[in-house]
Design a protein around this motif. Structure first.
Motif, PDB file in Angstrom:
ATOM      1  N   ALA A 233      -8.095   1.042  25.035  1.00 35.90           N
ATOM      2  CA  ALA A 233      -7.001   1.839  25.603  1.00 35.90           C
ATOM      3  C   ALA A 233      -6.236   2.587  24.511  1.00 35.90           C
ATOM      4  O   ALA A 233      -5.565   3.577  24.785  1.00 35.90           O
ATOM      5  CB  ALA A 233      -6.054   0.945  26.400  1.00 35.90           C
ATOM      6  N   LEU A 234      -6.341   2.111  23.260  1.00 35.30           N
ATOM      7  CA  LEU A 234      -5.701   2.823  22.156  1.00 35.30           C
ATOM      8  C   LEU A 234      -6.580   3.977  21.653  1.00 35.30           C
ATOM      9  O   LEU A 234      -6.166   4.743  20.795  1.00 35.30           O
ATOM     10  CB  LEU A 234      -5.412   1.862  20.991  1.00 35.30           C
ATOM     11  CG  LEU A 234      -4.311   0.823  21.226  1.00 35.30           C
ATOM     12  CD1 LEU A 234      -4.181  -0.086  20.016  1.00 35.30           C
ATOM     13  CD2 LEU A 234      -2.970   1.474  21.515  1.00 35.30           C
ATOM     14  N   GLY A 235      -7.801   4.051  22.157  1.00 35.04           N
ATOM     15  CA  GLY A 235      -8.653   5.193  21.816  1.00 35.04           C
ATOM     16  C   GLY A 235      -9.832   4.869  20.914  1.00 35.04           C
ATOM     17  O   GLY A 235     -10.500   5.770  20.424  1.00 35.04           O
TER      18      GLY A 235
ATOM     19  N   MET B  52      -6.833   5.031  33.648  1.00 33.60           N
ATOM     20  CA  MET B  52      -7.242   4.795  32.255  1.00 33.60           C
ATOM     21  C   MET B  52      -8.741   4.557  32.103  1.00 33.60           C
ATOM     22  O   MET B  52      -9.242   4.431  30.994  1.00 33.60           O
ATOM     23  CB  MET B  52      -6.515   3.565  31.689  1.00 33.60           C
ATOM     24  CG  MET B  52      -5.142   3.819  31.133  1.00 33.60           C
ATOM     25  SD  MET B  52      -4.990   5.228  30.021  1.00 33.60           S
ATOM     26  CE  MET B  52      -5.815   4.681  28.549  1.00 33.60           C
ATOM     27  N   THR B  74     -12.732   4.813  28.629  1.00 33.45           N
ATOM     28  CA  THR B  74     -11.319   4.593  28.286  1.00 33.45           C
ATOM     29  C   THR B  74     -10.916   5.242  26.948  1.00 33.45           C
ATOM     30  O   THR B  74      -9.871   5.919  26.894  1.00 33.45           O
ATOM     31  CB  THR B  74     -11.009   3.082  28.283  1.00 33.45           C
ATOM     32  OG1 THR B  74     -11.335   2.570  29.578  1.00 33.45           O
ATOM     33  CG2 THR B  74      -9.549   2.807  27.998  1.00 33.45           C
ATOM     34  N   SER B  78      -7.960   8.019  26.561  1.00 29.63           N
ATOM     35  CA  SER B  78      -6.825   7.802  25.661  1.00 29.63           C
ATOM     36  C   SER B  78      -6.664   8.981  24.705  1.00 29.63           C
ATOM     37  O   SER B  78      -5.555   9.457  24.453  1.00 29.63           O
ATOM     38  CB  SER B  78      -7.040   6.504  24.881  1.00 29.63           C
ATOM     39  OG  SER B  78      -6.118   6.388  23.841  1.00 29.63           O
ATOM     40  N   ARG B  79      -7.780   9.469  24.202  1.00 33.51           N
ATOM     41  CA  ARG B  79      -7.727  10.563  23.226  1.00 33.51           C
ATOM     42  C   ARG B  79      -7.358  11.904  23.855  1.00 33.51           C
ATOM     43  O   ARG B  79      -7.108  12.869  23.148  1.00 33.51           O
ATOM     44  CB  ARG B  79      -9.057  10.658  22.472  1.00 33.51           C
ATOM     45  CG  ARG B  79      -9.158   9.546  21.431  1.00 33.51           C
ATOM     46  CD  ARG B  79     -10.502   9.424  20.772  1.00 33.51           C
ATOM     47  NE  ARG B  79     -10.503   8.293  19.852  1.00 33.51           N
ATOM     48  CZ  ARG B  79     -10.160   8.365  18.559  1.00 33.51           C
ATOM     49  NH1 ARG B  79      -9.827   9.515  18.039  1.00 33.51           N
ATOM     50  NH2 ARG B  79     -10.159   7.287  17.805  1.00 33.51           N
ATOM     51  N   ALA B  83      -1.400   7.420  27.188  1.00 37.24           N
ATOM     52  CA  ALA B  83      -1.167   6.078  26.643  1.00 37.24           C
ATOM     53  C   ALA B  83      -0.931   5.108  27.791  1.00 37.24           C
ATOM     54  O   ALA B  83      -0.491   5.509  28.871  1.00 37.24           O
ATOM     55  CB  ALA B  83       0.033   6.088  25.714  1.00 37.24           C
ATOM     56  N   PHE B  84      -1.225   3.848  27.531  1.00 34.24           N
ATOM     57  CA  PHE B  84      -1.140   2.831  28.581  1.00 34.24           C
ATOM     58  C   PHE B  84      -0.391   1.612  28.057  1.00 34.24           C
ATOM     59  O   PHE B  84      -0.709   1.088  26.990  1.00 34.24           O
ATOM     60  CB  PHE B  84      -2.569   2.443  29.015  1.00 34.24           C
ATOM     61  CG  PHE B  84      -2.639   1.391  30.089  1.00 34.24           C
ATOM     62  CD1 PHE B  84      -1.857   1.479  31.233  1.00 34.24           C
ATOM     63  CD2 PHE B  84      -3.519   0.323  29.970  1.00 34.24           C
ATOM     64  CE1 PHE B  84      -1.931   0.511  32.229  1.00 34.24           C
ATOM     65  CE2 PHE B  84      -3.611  -0.647  30.955  1.00 34.24           C
ATOM     66  CZ  PHE B  84      -2.812  -0.550  32.087  1.00 34.24           C
ATOM     67  N   ALA B 149       2.832   2.637  22.264  1.00 33.72           N
ATOM     68  CA  ALA B 149       2.296   3.723  23.105  1.00 33.72           C
ATOM     69  C   ALA B 149       2.834   5.090  22.683  1.00 33.72           C
ATOM     70  O   ALA B 149       2.208   6.116  22.947  1.00 33.72           O
ATOM     71  CB  ALA B 149       2.627   3.461  24.570  1.00 33.72           C
ATOM     72  N   ARG B 154       2.476  11.758  23.019  1.00 33.91           N
ATOM     73  CA  ARG B 154       1.502  11.658  24.122  1.00 33.91           C
ATOM     74  C   ARG B 154       1.959  12.587  25.240  1.00 33.91           C
ATOM     75  O   ARG B 154       3.151  12.809  25.425  1.00 33.91           O
ATOM     76  CB  ARG B 154       1.448  10.233  24.682  1.00 33.91           C
ATOM     77  CG  ARG B 154       1.254   9.163  23.654  1.00 33.91           C
ATOM     78  CD  ARG B 154      -0.178   9.054  23.236  1.00 33.91           C
ATOM     79  NE  ARG B 154      -0.358   7.888  22.388  1.00 33.91           N
ATOM     80  CZ  ARG B 154      -1.499   7.565  21.812  1.00 33.91           C
ATOM     81  NH1 ARG B 154      -2.559   8.318  22.012  1.00 33.91           N
ATOM     82  NH2 ARG B 154      -1.599   6.504  21.051  1.00 33.91           N
TER      83      ARG B 154
END
Lengths: 342, 241
Positions: A233-235, B52, B74, B78-79, B83-84, B149, B154
């Motif tokens: 989830a952070l990439g 997500m 995922t 995110s990229r 953000a989660f 986050a 973001r």
């Protein structure tokens, strides 16, 4: 400061808390002292202690990859022993090619031969780890029973391939000239090879600790062991990390295989599956996924095996299992449990 | 009405044999806070996790800035700038606060000015910078989770019940911090059970029940209409101050 500030409450850990936290680390010197009290003779104790540390550190090298693979990928890899065996046989072949260097009385040439054999073994088993993960492990992520079955299958196939390539007989793996024999330290005879094994094992532990504690990759591995989903989830692409760790773990097992082969001076296709019992005991004692726990567990197993082999040979085989039982009764998740978000 | 930054069109999600989302239609306008309300088990968390890509939509489409992101994994989502903050906070307790923050800064070292701003929003981040995240209290962990986050700018932040289990004083701090975050024009989708917080922060609201959106509109309108609250959720916001 904004008006959202809240006043933190800082509590210092008491002496009892700090002692409890340090207790798993203190187990090693405690066991050594206990061994000293039981053996009585300082020179015998020193010989056995160095032998135990050498054995423990070699097991640590083989087990460290397995524990990280389990922690990060939740994969139970019974095929890990295959990398140990293949590493030993590749190391044997490499050392045979460098026969001139290993027979030479030069320490430099002997150490260079061992170093190159270790590199060759790590390279081959690393590549083998890549194929193993892609072909055997990847289809069974998340299915523990299938993982046990297919990785055991992989181990059996690899053992048979070793029979095909190197033959079914046990092979004598001679140590290089200057690593044979012992040196006398404080009146105790200590095998030169064991001193080298301690050196390599410690260097690898410190290197692994540095990578895990001080590099971004290490941070990702530690974070991934705890909560892989959040890392994604952070990439970050955790599957690539999985593969990298699997390759590194396989290479370490191969490296450990060469060291173990030189220690035993005999190698067989089944040596990996035989040592796997001790490797699993160490991983479980340390706490699944914990490198530090694996290190302490390996030292405990190495020392206890050597002390009991001297004091009571009949119980030497079960002593390590007894140790595991006692530690699990004290700490059911191992010495350094890794908290996993599931 | 600003243009939608995020849209869900008829999204269905299955988890194993269970059919959780039954065609969720949701439009989140750019800027401000979109509240996602509903009873326990209504499908709010599943909606965030589906956005997500942590659980895959079995049908329907999730669009971010008009582009279909349903099939992305995922990390790719995110990229894109989403953000989660999960319900369990997702803190890496074996890492220090500093390491948690460093890991969240995927584009390199965290920007010093932004870090200062975050530490002003959440002072415990500064206080416990070198401490193990596992030693933080529940409220401090929640602050770290939100701080992580926003360590980089973001476009959209999905926050799942940030006040769950927290003391009233911490909830007040968190509400203040999110208000400041809202002023940066970051779009926030906030799942929340605390109606006082929802009313204080929300610009728009979507109410879920049984895996569907049953109401969408302005938060202020819902907050002012006790009968509507009663009908949608069987609860009155006034009763949950």
């Amino acid at each position: 400061m904004s008006d959202t500030a809240i006043r933190p409450r800082i509590e210092q850990a008491g002496l009892a808390d700090r002692l409890t936290a340090a207790l798993p680390i203190l187990l090693v010197p405690m066991l050594a002292l206990l061994g000293f009290a039981a053996i009585g003779d300082a020179t015998t104790w020193l010989t056995l202690t160095v032998a135990g540390l050498a054995m423990g550190l070699m097991i640590f090298v083989m087990a460290s990859g397995l524990t990280v693979v389990f922690g990060l990928m939740d994969v139970i890899n019974f095929g890990h022993g295959a990398f140990v065996s293949v590493g030993a046989f590749v190391g044997f072949t490499a050392l045979a090619w460098m026969g001139g260097w290993t027979a030479s009385p030069s320490v430099v040439l002997n150490l260079a031969a061992v170093f190159l054999a270790i590199c060759a073994a790590a390279l081959v088993t690393g590549a083998m780890g890549y194929a193993f993960e892609r072909v055997i492990v990847m289809p069974v992520y998340g299915h523990h029973l299938k993982q046990i079955l297919v990785t055991m299958g992989g181990l059996i196939v690899t053992q048979q391939l070793i029979h095909v390539i190197w033959g079914p007989d046990a092979i004598h793996l001679a140590r290089p000239e200057t690593l044979r024999g012992s040196v006398i330290v404080a009146g105790a005879a200590i095998e030169k090879y064991r001193i080298m094994a301690v050196g390599i094992g410690l260097a690898l532990f410190l290197a692994m600790r540095y990578v895990l504690r001080s590099t971004r990759i290490g941070l990702l591995v530690r974070a991934g062991v705890e909560n892989g989903e959040m890392v994604e989830a952070l990439g970050y692409r955790i599957k690539r990390l999985f593969l990298m760790v699997f390759i590194a773990g396989s290479a370490l097992a191969g490296l450990g295989g060469v060291m173990w082969g030189l220690y035993q001076e005999t190698i067989t296709a089944h040596m990996g599956s035989e040592i796997l019992v001790l490797v699993f005991i160490v991983v479980i004692i340390g706490g699944l996924g914990s490198v530090e726990g694996c290190f302490i567990g390996a030292l405990l197993v190495g020392l206890l095996s050597n002390y009991t082999a001297f004091l009571a040979p009949k119980i030497a085989l079960v002593s390590t299992i007894g140790l595991m039982v006692v530690i699990l009764m004290w700490r059911p998740q191992g010495l350094f449990p890794v908290v996993k978000a599931k | 009405m600003p243009e939608a930054i995020l849209t869900l069109d008829g999204v269905h999600t299955h988890i194993g044999p269970y059919h959780i989302l039954h065609g969720v239609d949701l439009s989140v306008p750019e800027g401000g806070v979109a509240m996602l309300l509903g009873r326990n088990g209504a499908g709010k968390t599943t909606t965030l996790r589906t956005i997500m890509g942590l659980w895959k939509a079995s049908r329907g489409a999730v669009r971010f800035r008009g582009k279909d992101i349903t099939s992305l994994d995922t990390p790719a989502i995110s990229r894109k700038g989403i953000a989660f903050v999960p319900e369990d906070m997702g803190i890496f307790t074996d890492l220090t606060v500093a390491e948690n923050m460093t890991l969240a800064a995927t584009r390199g070292a965290p920007d010093k000015r932004r870090l200062d701003w975050i530490c002003d929003l959440f002072p415990p981040i500064r206080t416990f910078w070198e401490s193990s995240a596992g030693t933080l209290s529940g409220g401090q962990k929640q602050m770290l989770s939100v701080a992580r986050a926003i360590i980089e700018p973001r476009d959209l932040i999905l926050i799942d019940e940030p006040t769950k289990g927290l003391a009233p004083a911490i909830i007040k701090s968190m509400t203040g911090a999110l208000k400041q975050l809202k002023e940066t024009e970051t779009t926030i989708v906030l799942v929340e059970q605390n109606f006082a917080m929802a009313r204080a922060l929300g610009d728009t609201v979507a109410v879920m029940d049984d895996g569907r959106i049953i109401h969408a509109g302005d938060m202020a309108a819902l907050a002012a209409d006790a009968a509507l609250q009663e009908r949608l959720m069987g609860l009155s916001l006034e009763a949950h101050q």
